[in-house]
Structures are given as structure tokens and as C-alpha cells.
Design a protein around this motif. Structure first.
Motif, mmCIF file in Angstrom:
data_model
loop_
_atom_site.group_PDB
_atom_site.id
_atom_site.type_symbol
_atom_site.label_atom_id
_atom_site.label_comp_id
_atom_site.label_asym_id
_atom_site.label_seq_id
_atom_site.Cartn_x
_atom_site.Cartn_y
_atom_site.Cartn_z
ATOM 1 N N LYS A 130 0.832 -1.199 0.000
ATOM 2 C CA LYS A 130 0.000 0.000 0.000
ATOM 3 C C LYS A 130 0.875 1.261 0.000
ATOM 4 C CE LYS A 130 -3.929 2.030 2.410
ATOM 5 N NZ LYS A 130 -4.904 1.859 3.493
ATOM 6 N N ILE A 131 1.881 1.256 0.846
ATOM 7 C CA ILE A 131 2.794 2.406 0.908
ATOM 8 C C ILE A 131 3.508 2.581 -0.437
ATOM 9 C CG2 ILE A 131 4.938 3.251 1.952
ATOM 10 C CD1 ILE A 131 3.973 1.922 4.603
ATOM 11 N N THR A 132 3.939 1.464 -1.019
ATOM 12 C CA THR A 132 4.652 1.527 -2.297
ATOM 13 C C THR A 132 3.733 2.032 -3.408
ATOM 14 O OG1 THR A 132 6.005 -0.331 -1.567
ATOM 15 C CG2 THR A 132 6.078 0.201 -3.905
ATOM 16 N N HIS A 133 2.505 1.540 -3.440
ATOM 17 C CA HIS A 133 1.548 2.017 -4.450
ATOM 18 C C HIS A 133 1.301 3.514 -4.311
ATOM 19 C CE1 HIS A 133 -0.490 -2.136 -5.315
ATOM 20 N NE2 HIS A 133 0.644 -1.969 -5.978
ATOM 21 N N LEU A 134 1.055 3.950 -3.092
ATOM 22 C CA LEU A 134 0.783 5.379 -2.910
ATOM 23 C C LEU A 134 2.042 6.210 -3.209
ATOM 24 C CD1 LEU A 134 -1.534 5.360 0.260
ATOM 25 C CD2 LEU A 134 -2.193 5.382 -2.145
ATOM 26 N N SER A 135 3.211 5.650 -2.936
ATOM 27 C CA SER A 135 4.456 6.376 -3.251
ATOM 28 C C SER A 135 4.658 6.479 -4.755
ATOM 29 C CB SER A 135 5.661 5.671 -2.617
ATOM 30 O OG SER A 135 5.497 5.589 -1.222
ATOM 31 N N SER A 136 4.254 5.439 -5.462
ATOM 32 C CA SER A 136 4.358 5.465 -6.915
ATOM 33 C C SER A 136 3.431 6.554 -7.470
ATOM 34 C CB SER A 136 3.990 4.078 -7.450
ATOM 35 O OG SER A 136 3.674 4.104 -8.800
ATOM 36 N N ILE A 137 2.257 6.698 -6.874
ATOM 37 C CA ILE A 137 1.336 7.764 -7.275
ATOM 38 C C ILE A 137 1.921 9.130 -6.919
ATOM 39 C CG2 ILE A 137 -0.916 8.793 -6.740
ATOM 40 C CD1 ILE A 137 -1.980 5.867 -6.510
ATOM 41 N N ALA A 138 2.518 9.221 -5.734
ATOM 42 C CA ALA A 138 3.154 10.486 -5.334
ATOM 43 C C ALA A 138 4.262 10.859 -6.315
ATOM 44 C CB ALA A 138 3.707 10.375 -3.910
ATOM 45 N N ALA A 139 5.001 9.851 -6.793
ATOM 46 C CA ALA A 139 6.067 10.101 -7.766
ATOM 47 C C ALA A 139 5.476 10.635 -9.065
ATOM 48 C CB ALA A 139 6.841 8.807 -8.031
ATOM 49 N N LEU A 140 4.404 10.018 -9.514
ATOM 50 C CA LEU A 140 3.793 10.452 -10.776
ATOM 51 C C LEU A 140 3.256 11.887 -10.671
ATOM 52 C CD1 LEU A 140 1.573 8.445 -13.185
ATOM 53 C CD2 LEU A 140 1.080 10.796 -12.649
#
Lengths: 510, 510
Positions: free
Chosen positions: B23-33
Motif C-alpha cells: 500500500k505504501i509503495t503504491h501510494l508512493s508510486s502515485i506520489a512520484a507520478l
């Protein structure tokens, strides 16, 4: 509890509710941006992986909006005591979340999961069925979807017609009882008008569009008109996708897409203007709604009214081309220098019954919608069954448009909507036209020089009127409140009927 | 508890932990985008509003990573019983989250909030101070930041030098004790080499770059080289920003930016290749780490090694230009047809001491880092104070580069890093060069035709080696494990010293 204690608990609940609303709105704004990104610019290779990340965010947003925290806050804020105490904006925020919460909570989780799997499959099956002209393979999936939708209508509840429960998701407050006479009037007059148009000896020359139009020049022309017609290019973008759309990130960031076809100069121009209509609406929503559930359009129908108004009432008017045509000619001298303004104007308003909705003109478009509306209503009402669809479809196409699809691929299988369960969505398109014509009537009373300003390429007053009466209010007013507020009366089909009669009498010399 | 009960609770905790990590990784990937979007393409008007939405997401990610749920799971998964039972990947995931969790939890919330406000202000003050050459206005803010960082070092804890606690954030396991001899060796040899270079009569002609180079042609050339050197253009993009950077969304979506200057053809070419080095690293991380905290580079220093390796060791080699120079000439015949390959190669390796780090060449860049490293170490160690900085800075610039800034704007005020508290970051840049030279030495042993393949424009074997030894491992291996694994020994400064000596002997005929 004393009154003061009640007040305090309402105040506290309101603060928590606004915080939760803001969080949901922020995450939804992010979901909008990443959705745009994946459709428009993300490299294909990363999309399936990113879909997992998007899924995590959507789940998070959904969980927040149906959380027990939300439920508890809505309970407190929906009491008569609260209603007496809340300001109008807070009430509208509560109204929107409550509708969404109640609807979502009513569907049992198991049923919803089953449905999610079903529609995911049905979408693939539909694509294949359309490609192979094979309604039979799609039929069992569509039957299950209709069955689910009938169940949902019962669960949501309705007063007179089960289809009302579905209409309400797209156009709050709309019912079959209200819609039937509006659409009947529009359908009858349109069918009659179409026959007169087809019988007219004065047919416009649409072949002028089907020359070779350099895409780079089309791009320049589209970018040139956007800011003139009122789209704030500093608060938005224009990109390219196979299926044009408008996506709002926030009022300062509204993104449009269009599509350039080398052999069809019309497609991009009216597509861009259509999406700009959606976009200008969102750019003009009052900043005070930013970060709340109210920062979007009032309904699908009202949104569509703004795209149709700009595309049809404004950009398909003779005044519009009196201003823009000479410039278009400088972009495409070879193709257009020999074409007179009047012929160009008549050509952009040509009526040609065709099998495919998304390619339809301003008049026949509504007839495509009538076919779908009547079928959806009868399906949900249990008067017809999925297996009857091809036959019913073809019969209605013949009755209203005078043409019969030779295959289901270009008939009943053409639209994606049913495969994702979007029953109740189609009427929005024609509602948009109805709203738009009613707005046109009113705006001309308020701005008697409406067409003169267009002719001068001045759109400030028109956009100012739209902002004042429609755009700024966001989702604060319901569709009905909004149209009454803007035009002084409820939706009235006569305006569109008169508008079409007048326009085509001129174009076709009826 | 029985052993079996322990096992079960570990297994259960591991499943929850992996879900939370995902979950943290998914949201971080969104934050990166969304971070990429706002920097690269979002219309300015929407950015400040969107910053609120971004803030909500960042807060959410931070809360999850320091949640009591995370704390409880890490407690269970860090026991000796768990260590005996977890596979190596799970252990690495736990290691990464535990480091982050412990660090974050150690800083009292009040202190952290105070610091967040301070650095936000300091950034603005720094910008103004640099513009106005006014160190005095920045000094009190920097003093507070240094005070905070000294406190943080005490809170994090260290064995020998307080600066170790800060270095560790960027390069896990690195200490002053390890770094001092590496950097001393590099500094002494570089200062001596620079003097010999400056005394050489064989100076390359850098003026060839300072002609007019059409930006559109530069764009084409940069897009032409990217896939050849190993960047998968189907799993990434190249855009333009004032400050080039690389941003990973996931391994199938890695986005680079570059900057085209009409009067400086070098800038974009080496900038693009540098960012491509970062990007190729991320594209080649093993898919099994997708959706976990391990789906990124091992450390800042290792990441920088990959960008520097491609930019300097590969793209500033004579072999590289033996392949690409004739093509570059076809893009810019007027500017380059009269310039011989050898002269071009020598020019791209020209050494020119300058005041500004970001404009420095391959040799003097490290000296800029030495100035900063020594100052940071002394500041955190309490040997100097912020008020002494301008003097210390200028003295070191004179000692190492032989030039003294005339103003603080082009001296101690030039970098943004300290204003956001990034102490411990600068060494990564030179670590990157040290790692890169050590890798170059090893890769030539494994691929004796290293330069021959470059000369043929074949980068497959080289990228294959890098993927095998470095890229695929993501964050699974620590920097030290990775470099030992790839080269057979710990970081050794001799490789970079020898490489620089050899290269510049050739370029300057020493």
C-alpha cells in the motif's frame, strides 16, 4: 442534552465532516490526474503495473466515503437540528455525500463484488462481440447486468418507475414521468423535421470537409481558437487521444484532448470546442468550492449542456464562422478558398442519418438517444428482454432515422455503456441539448447582441453570463435549481424544438 | 507459546506487513507520478491548489509508514525467531521499513513540525539571499537548521562522529572514518592533477560548443541516442525542464527530463545521458520487487554511480564518439564538419575550474564536493559555526580549485541543499564517481572488449553486465554488499584516481 451541547456536537461533527470531505476531494483530484496521465501520456509498458497502484487509491477513496466515520457524521448532520444550524454550502456538501453513502451502503458487498467481476468480463466480451458481430455471445452477460440493475433499482427504491432509480444517479431528481413528455415532443418533431430536410432540394456540400487537411495546421488552428472562445489556456492543456475527453484536476488545471483526422477537418474543430465547453464550466467554478465535493458540475446533463451549447449553439452558428472562417481559409487556402462562407456554414450543419451515434449530427443525435432511452426504460421496467434487443433496436432505428443496421456491430452492439452497467447515462446527452436550447433562449433575452458579439470574436459577455448563471455554482445547486435559477423555468422541450426548426429551415431553405 | 504458535503469528504478521508495504509503495508510486506531473507539464495556475492534494497524499504515506500497525508488525518481524524464519527478501523489506520507522519515531513530533516550518521559510530566505548576495539574512535560519541537525545526530545516535548519523540517511553504513581516507586521497591527487592540467600547453578548444545549435535538431539527436545506449523508450519518456531529473513511476514507466540550450550543445547531450543512467538502473530492477519498498536503487551514491558511469566513463570516452560523432556532424554540419573527432573528444573532456558546482567538469566536480563535505562535517561536529562559512568556503575554493568567489551568491550561497536540511547528501555525488570508476575497472576485466563494443554502438553486453551486477538487485542489497558483490572488494578510491590520471594524461598530453 442541552441545546448548547447539541450545537457543540454538530459543530464538532461539521468540522470532522469537512476535513473528511477535503481528504476525499484531494485524493479524488489525484485519482483524476493519474487517470488522465495513464490515458494520455504514460508509456504503455508501465500501465498494467500502475493500474494496481490506481486501484489502491480508488479503494482508499471508496472506503473513506462509506466509512463508519462518514456514516456517523452524516447521521449527526442530517438531523433537523443540524439542518437548522448549517449554512447552505455545508448542507449541499452533506446532501452530496449522503446520497452517495446511502446508495453505496444499500448494495450488499457480495452483490457488488459479483457485479464488479461481471462488468469487467462483460467489457471484454462486448469488445469481441462487436468485432465479430456476435450478439449471442454478449447476451448472457448483458442479461446478468440487466438483472443486477433491476435489483439495484428495487434496492435504491423509486416512486413510480424502476428506471427512475437509475436516472437519478446521473441526473438527480429526474424521473420517467418528467422525461417522457420532454423526449416524446423532441422525438416527434425531430422525426418530422428530418423527413422535410431529406426531401429538401437544397442539400449542403459536405464533401468540402473530406479533403486532405494537414494535421499540424489543424493543431495550430485548434490552439488558436481555444483561448478566444473562453478556455483559459494558462489553466489547462490540450492533448491528443483517440477518444477525446475533458478531465478536471482543479479549477486551475483543466485538461482537454482532441483527435486530428487528416481527411476530416470538422472532427477536431467541433470535438475541441465540445470539450472546451466542459472545460470552461470547470474553470469557472467558484474557488470557494475548491477542496470540497461541490467543486464539479451539477450533473451529467448540465455538463453536457455546456459542451453542446458551445459546440452547437455557438460554434455551428453563422456568426461564429463570420468571424473564424477567413482565418480557417488562411490555414487551408487550397481546400477552402473556393468555398463560400454560406456554403461552409451550411455544410457544418448538414444532417445525415447514420447508424453510429458518435458520428451523428445535431438533429439525429437525439434520435439515437431516444432509441437507447426507450430500450433502457423498457428493459429495466421488464417490458422487453435482452434477447429482443437486436430486433427492437433495428425497428426503432427504422422508425426514427429511416435506416436499418445491416449488422448488430453497427447496431445494438455499438456502445460500450451497457457493458459497464451505465443504464441511465444516455439520456444525459439529449438533456444537454434541451438545457442548451433553453439557455440560448434566455441568454438572448439578457444579451440581445448575442450573435453580434460572436461575429466580432468577443466571447467575454457570453462566458460571463454562463459563469454567473451556471458555472460558478458547481455542484452547489441541483440541476433543477440551476436551470430554474438561470432561465426562470423548469426544463421545457419547446426551446430545442423551436431552435432546430429555425436552424434547419435556414440551412435547408425549408 | 509453542513454536508453532510463534510461527503462525510471524506468518500472519508477515502477510499484514507485506500488504502494508504494498500500500505504501503504491501510494508512493502515485506520489512520484503527480510530483513529476506538477514539475513537468501541469499548468502553473493549478499548482498551488494541487499542492494541497499532494500534501494530503504525502501525509497519508507518512502516517502509514510510522503507524502503530507498522510498529507492531516490525516488532514481531525483527525478533531472532522471525529472522530465522523469513526469506531474504522479506528480511530486506523489514530492514528498510525498520530503519525508516525508527528514525522517524525518534524525532519528537513537536520538534519535527518546528523543523518543517523552519525549512519552508529557510528555502525562501535562501533564494532571496542568493539573489541579493546577502549571507547575513540567511545565517540565522541556517544556524537553526544546523542546530536541529546536530540534535538529530544525537537522537539518531552514532559511534564515532555525529556526521555519521546524517551520512547514514543517504548511504546506509557509511561513516566519516571510512570516507575521510577515500576523499583525502581523491582530493590530493585531483588538486595535483588539476595543476598539471592547467600548466599543459595542449588545451582543448571548448569554443566549438558555443556556437548556435538548433534546439529542434538537438531534440532529435538526444532522442536518437537514448534507445541506443540502453534506455527503453517504450518504458519511459523524455521531456524538458529547467532542472533535468529522472523520476521512476514503476519499472515500465521511467521518465527523464533534459534541457536544450541553443548556445551549448554539450549541456543537453550529457544531461540526457546522465539521467538515462539513472533511468536504465530503475528500468532494470527485477520485477519481483515491484510493489515493495525494494523497487528502487540501493542508495543515492549507487544511483549516482550509474548516471556518472554512463555520462563520464561511457559517453566521454573516445570510443563513444568514434561511433556517434559522424551522426552528430550530420545534425550540425556547419558547426562541426571542420572539427576533428580527436578535438571533439578532447573538448568534451576539458577541465576548467569554475565557481559553480553544477557546471563543473568531471575532475573539478569532486573538489566542489570536498569543499562541502569538509564544511558539513566540521559544522555538525561543532568545529566551525555558520557565521564562519563564507570565509571557510572561499579559503577551500582557493586551496582546491585555485579560484575565489567574488560574491557569496556564486560561493557559499549557490546550493539549495542546506536550506532544506540536506546535510549528508553532497558526498553521494563523489561516491557515485568512486563507485563508477571501480565498476569500470571490473567491467573491463569481465568484458575485455568493453571499448570495442562502445565503438560499434553496441551497448547490450555492457547494460547486461550492469543489470546483472547492479540494477536488478534494487534495494535488496545494501550499497556495501552491492559493490563487494559486483567488484569483489569494498569501495577503493584508487580506481578513480587512476582513471582520472589516465584520462587526462591522454586528453592533455601530460
Amino acid at each position: 442534552m442541552t441545546n448548547q451541547a447539541v450545537d457543540q456536537s454538530i459543530e464538532k461533527a461539521l468540522a470532522s465532516f469537512k476535513e473528511l470531505d477535503e481528504k476525499i476531494t484531494h485524493l479524488s483530484s489525484i485519482a483524476a490526474l493519474i487517470g488522465w496521465d495513464q490515458k494520455v501520456i504514460a508509456p504503455k509498458k508501465g500501465r498494467s503495473t500502475f493500474a494496481n497502484a490506481s486501484g489502491t487509491l480508488s479503494t482508499e477513496i471508496f472506503k473513506l466515503s462509506v466509512s463508519s466515520e462518514m456514516g456517523g457524521l452524516l447521521d449527526i448532520l442530517s438531523t433537523p437540528e443540524a439542518a437548522a444550524q448549517l449554512d447552505d454550502i455545508s448542507k449541499a456538501q452533506v446532501r452530496e455525500h449522503k446520497e452517495n453513502y446511502d446508495r453505496s451502503k444499500k448494495i450488499p458487498t457480495d452483490l457488488y463484488k459479483e457485479y464488479a467481476v461481471l462488468t469487467a468480463q462483460a467489457n471484454d466480451v462486448w469488445e469481441a462481440a462487436r468485432a465479430n458481430n456476435d450478439f449471442g455471445s454478449y447476451q448472457p452477460f448483458l442479461e446478468k447486468i440487466v438483472e443486477f440493475k433491476r435489483k439495484v433499482a428495487e434496492i435504491y427504491g423509486y416512486e413510480k418507475h424502476p428506471y427512475d432509480a437509475l436516472l437519478n444517479e446521473f441526473e438527480p431528481g429526474l424521473t420517467v414521468e418528467k422525461l417522457d413528455p420532454l423526449f416524446a415532443k423532441l422525438r416527434e418533431s425531430s422525426v418530422a423535421l428530418l423527413k422535410r430536410i431529406q426531401a429538401s432540394p437544397n442539400q449542403p456540400l459536405v464533401s468540402i470537409f473530406e479533403q486532405n487537411y494537414n494535421v499540424e495546421k489543424q493543431r495550430e488552428f485548434n490552439k488558436y481558437i481555444l483561448p478566444i472562445i473562453g478556455f483559459d489556456t494558462e489553466g489547462g492543456r490540450l492533448d491528443e487521444t483517440a477518444h477525446p475527453f475533458a478531465q478536471t484536476i482543479n479549477t486551475g488545471d483543466v485538461r482537454l484532448t482532441t483527435r486530428y483526422l487528416e481527411d476530416n477537418v470538422r472532427s477536431a474543430i467541433f470535438g475541441t470546442i465540445h470539450e472546451a465547453g466542459h472545460g470552461i464550466y470547470e474553470q469557472n467554478i467558484d474557488e470557494k468550492y475548491e477542496g470540497t465535493v461541490l467543486q464539479s458540475g451539477s450533473s451529467f446533463g448540465v455538463h453536457e449542456s455546456q459542451s453542446r451549447f458551445l459546440e452547437n449553439m455557438v460554434a455551428r452558428s453563422e456568426s461564429f464562422w463570420k468571424y473564424f472562417y477567413t482565418t480557417l481559409q488562411t490555414y487551408f487556402p487550397e481546400q477552402l478558398n473556393a468555398v463560400k462562407l454560406e456554403d461552409f456554414y451550411r455544410a457544418v450543419n448538414a444532417v445525415e442519418p447514420s447508424l453510429i451515434r458518435v458520428e451523428a449530427d445535431e438533429l439525429t443525435y437525439n434520435l439515437h438517444i431516444m432509441v437507447r432511452y426507450e430500450i433502457e426504460k423498457a428493459l429495466i421496467g421488464g417490458e422487453i428482454e435482452v434477447k429482443d434487443l437486436p430486433e427492437v433496436w433495428n425497428k426503432k432505428m427504422e422508425d426514427y432515422l429511416g435506416i436499418t443496421p445491416e449488422t448488430d456491430s453497427v447496431g445494438v452492439l455499438q456502445d460500450i455503456h451497457w457493458s459497464f452497467g451505465g443504464f441511465g447515462y444516455f439520456p444525459s446527452y439529449s438533456l444537454g441539448n434541451l438545457y442548451a436550447a433553453q439557455i440560448l433562449n434566455k441568454i438572448q433575452q439578457d444579451l440581445p447582441d448575442f450573435y453580434e458579439t460572436i461575429e466580432k470574436g468577443e466571447f467575454g459577455k457570453i462566458q460571463g453570463w454562463l459563469k454567473d448563471k451556471i458555472h460558478q455554482h458547481g455542484k452547489f445547486l441541483t440541476p433543477n435549481e440551476l436551470i430554474v435559477n438561470a432561465t426562470g423555468e423548469e426544463l421545457n422541450a419547446q426551446y430545442l424544438v423551436d431552435y432546430l426548426e429555425e436552424k434547419y429551415s435556414k440551412v435547408y431553405g425549408l
